[in-house]
Design a protein around this motif. Structure first.
Motif, PDB file in Angstrom:
ATOM      1  N   ILE A 146      -8.261  -0.354   6.914  1.00  0.00           N
ATOM      2  CA  ILE A 146      -8.422  -0.890   5.285  1.00  0.00           C
ATOM      3  C   ILE A 146      -8.302  -2.099   5.477  1.00  0.00           C
ATOM      4  CG2 ILE A 146      -7.316  -1.250   2.952  1.00  0.00           C
ATOM      5  CD1 ILE A 146      -6.429   1.764   3.350  1.00  0.00           C
ATOM      6  N   LYS A 147      -7.330  -2.882   5.936  1.00  0.00           N
ATOM      7  CA  LYS A 147      -7.318  -4.539   6.149  1.00  0.00           C
ATOM      8  C   LYS A 147      -8.558  -5.165   6.583  1.00  0.00           C
ATOM      9  CE  LYS A 147      -2.069  -4.967   6.336  1.00  0.00           C
ATOM     10  NZ  LYS A 147      -1.258  -5.222   7.344  1.00  0.00           N
ATOM     11  N   ALA A 148      -8.805  -4.584   7.714  1.00  0.00           N
ATOM     12  CA  ALA A 148     -10.207  -5.251   8.451  1.00  0.00           C
ATOM     13  C   ALA A 148     -11.404  -5.391   7.591  1.00  0.00           C
ATOM     14  CB  ALA A 148     -10.431  -4.251   9.642  1.00  0.00           C
ATOM     15  N   ASN A 149     -11.423  -4.517   6.522  1.00  0.00           N
ATOM     16  CA  ASN A 149     -12.634  -4.565   5.627  1.00  0.00           C
ATOM     17  C   ASN A 149     -12.424  -5.084   4.291  1.00  0.00           C
ATOM     18  OD1 ASN A 149     -14.639  -2.544   7.075  1.00  0.00           O
ATOM     19  ND2 ASN A 149     -12.940  -1.267   7.044  1.00  0.00           N
ATOM     20  N   LEU A 150     -11.262  -5.910   4.056  1.00  0.00           N
ATOM     21  CA  LEU A 150     -10.872  -6.488   2.753  1.00  0.00           C
ATOM     22  C   LEU A 150     -11.458  -7.892   2.946  1.00  0.00           C
ATOM     23  CD1 LEU A 150      -7.292  -5.503   2.034  1.00  0.00           C
ATOM     24  CD2 LEU A 150      -9.117  -4.624   1.026  1.00  0.00           C
ATOM     25  N   THR A 151     -11.873  -8.388   1.768  1.00  0.00           N
ATOM     26  CA  THR A 151     -12.446  -9.636   1.672  1.00  0.00           C
ATOM     27  C   THR A 151     -11.365 -10.664   1.702  1.00  0.00           C
ATOM     28  OG1 THR A 151     -14.651  -8.726   0.731  1.00  0.00           O
ATOM     29  CG2 THR A 151     -13.995 -11.161   0.550  1.00  0.00           C
ATOM     30  N   PRO A 152     -11.340 -11.630   2.449  1.00  0.00           N
ATOM     31  CA  PRO A 152     -10.145 -12.616   2.071  1.00  0.00           C
ATOM     32  C   PRO A 152     -10.369 -13.165   0.646  1.00  0.00           C
ATOM     33  CG  PRO A 152     -11.262 -12.928   4.203  1.00  0.00           C
ATOM     34  CD  PRO A 152     -11.940 -11.964   3.290  1.00  0.00           C
ATOM     35  N   LEU A 153      -9.104 -13.306   0.053  1.00  0.00           N
ATOM     36  CA  LEU A 153      -9.109 -14.240  -1.150  1.00  0.00           C
ATOM     37  C   LEU A 153      -8.766 -15.543  -1.120  1.00  0.00           C
ATOM     38  CD1 LEU A 153      -6.850 -11.664  -3.305  1.00  0.00           C
ATOM     39  CD2 LEU A 153      -9.295 -11.756  -3.289  1.00  0.00           C
ATOM     40  N   ASP A 154      -9.394 -16.497  -1.991  1.00  0.00           N
ATOM     41  CA  ASP A 154      -9.317 -17.875  -1.528  1.00  0.00           C
ATOM     42  C   ASP A 154      -9.167 -18.382  -2.794  1.00  0.00           C
ATOM     43  OD1 ASP A 154      -9.550 -20.507  -0.929  1.00  0.00           O
ATOM     44  OD2 ASP A 154     -11.870 -20.622  -0.482  1.00  0.00           O
ATOM     45  N   PHE A 155      -8.074 -18.998  -3.031  1.00  0.00           N
ATOM     46  CA  PHE A 155      -7.592 -19.505  -4.356  1.00  0.00           C
ATOM     47  C   PHE A 155      -7.475 -21.063  -4.313  1.00  0.00           C
ATOM     48  CE2 PHE A 155      -5.578 -15.331  -4.247  1.00  0.00           C
ATOM     49  CZ  PHE A 155      -5.962 -14.683  -5.646  1.00  0.00           C
ATOM     50  N   ALA A 172      -1.318   5.402   8.136  1.00  0.00           N
ATOM     51  CA  ALA A 172      -2.132   5.736   9.645  1.00  0.00           C
ATOM     52  C   ALA A 172      -3.384   5.055   9.369  1.00  0.00           C
ATOM     53  CB  ALA A 172      -2.167   7.087   9.546  1.00  0.00           C
ATOM     54  N   ILE A 173      -3.892   4.496   8.268  1.00  0.00           N
ATOM     55  CA  ILE A 173      -5.355   3.647   8.181  1.00  0.00           C
ATOM     56  C   ILE A 173      -5.205   2.365   7.670  1.00  0.00           C
ATOM     57  CG2 ILE A 173      -6.547   5.983   7.957  1.00  0.00           C
ATOM     58  CD1 ILE A 173      -6.667   5.528   5.100  1.00  0.00           C
ATOM     59  N   ILE A 174      -3.953   1.811   7.594  1.00  0.00           N
ATOM     60  CA  ILE A 174      -3.699   0.874   6.986  1.00  0.00           C
ATOM     61  C   ILE A 174      -4.378  -0.609   7.816  1.00  0.00           C
ATOM     62  CG2 ILE A 174      -1.690  -0.035   7.803  1.00  0.00           C
ATOM     63  CD1 ILE A 174      -2.920  -0.833   4.247  1.00  0.00           C
ATOM     64  N   ASP A 175      -4.554  -0.396   8.863  1.00  0.00           N
ATOM     65  CA  ASP A 175      -5.175  -1.734   9.737  1.00  0.00           C
ATOM     66  C   ASP A 175      -6.903  -1.387   9.572  1.00  0.00           C
ATOM     67  OD1 ASP A 175      -2.874  -2.539  11.009  1.00  0.00           O
ATOM     68  OD2 ASP A 175      -2.898  -1.170  12.636  1.00  0.00           O
ATOM     69  N   TYR A 199       0.747  -1.259   0.072  1.00  0.00           N
ATOM     70  CA  TYR A 199       0.050  -0.087   0.019  1.00  0.00           C
ATOM     71  C   TYR A 199       0.799   1.207  -0.131  1.00  0.00           C
ATOM     72  CZ  TYR A 199       1.187  -0.639   5.000  1.00  0.00           C
ATOM     73  OH  TYR A 199       1.873  -0.904   6.233  1.00  0.00           O
ATOM     74  N   PRO A 200       0.461   2.287  -0.473  1.00  0.00           N
ATOM     75  CA  PRO A 200       1.333   3.756  -0.357  1.00  0.00           C
ATOM     76  C   PRO A 200       1.525   4.029   0.844  1.00  0.00           C
ATOM     77  CG  PRO A 200      -0.581   3.783  -2.085  1.00  0.00           C
ATOM     78  CD  PRO A 200      -1.025   2.578  -1.106  1.00  0.00           C
TER      79      PRO A 200
END
Length: 219
Positions: free
Chosen positions: A210-219, A205-208, A199-200
């Motif tokens: 952002i991470k909390a709202n990301l949908t996990p990727l399942d391959f 300061a807000i990356i935590d 991430y840039p």
């Protein structure tokens, strides 16, 4: 290979419509956000070699053909690509004007001649269209050209993997010009791509959050 893709879409229960534009046969399908995606028959372009499932190199998607632009003022949009960017008109009918990129890559843009209203920011909306330039020197050249012609531009943005600038042309379409480099392997190897979240630095300061709202990727 359009018949192959029609059969594949039908087998997966995905609705589609066949059509054509400037003698190129097409298949139009909408994704689950109602975004138009079109498969276009072309007799030239980069040869692809990938194969997965029942997709063979002969039926594989070859690359990016181009885009259809819905402009608020189509004449102004044509003017930008023709007179500023150097694209050439290679076709016109009652509905569309087709412009083709200079050089060997031959991507095209089809600009609908009927004026459209401005879109709304929402799921299924295309925010902007981006074009590649060689490097930052080229980016500065186009920044100067755009400003001289009276377009309101952003400053040059550092996106870590590339640098870019934005301006809205007089037909209402937001244009991005982005450098080809440094590319996605400047901070990890090709083999490691996609294994970590980058991430840039300005978002530290807000990356935590952002991470909390990301949908996990399942391959």
């Amino acid at each position: 290979s359009l018949d192959f893709w029609a059969n594949r879409l039908e087998a997966k229960g995905i609705q589609f419509a066949r059509g054509s534009r400037f003698d190129n046969a097409t298949i139009l399908v909408k994704d689950f956000h109602n975004l138009n995606i079109e498969l276009v028959e072309k007799d030239w372009g980069k040869a692809n070699t990938y194969a997965v499932d029942d997709i063979t190199p002969e039926t594989a998607i070859q690359g990016f053909a181009g885009a259809v632009l819905y402009s608020h003022r189509p004449d102004h949009t044509v003017e930008l690509f023709d007179q500023v960017f150097g694209w050439h008109k290679v076709g016109e009918d009652d509905q569309y004007i087709r412009l083709q990129a200079p050089g060997e890559r031959k991507e095209w843009l089809d600009i609908r001649k009927t004026a459209d209203s401005f879109g709304k920011m929402a799921i299924g909306t295309v925010h902007h269209i981006a074009f590649e330039v060689a490097d930052e020197e080229a980016l500065n050249y186009w920044l100067e050209v755009a400003q001289q012609r009276g377009y309101h531009t952003s400053d040059i943005k550092n996106r870590d993997y590339f640098k870019s600038l934005y301006f809205r042309e007089r037909g209402g379409i937001l244009i991005e010009l982005a450098t080809a480099g440094p590319g996605f392997t400047w901070n990890e190897t090709f083999e490691e791509l996609g294994s970590q979240l980058f991430y840039p630095a300005k978002h530290e300061a807000i990356i935590d959050q952002i991470k909390a709202n990301l949908t996990p990727l399942d391959f």
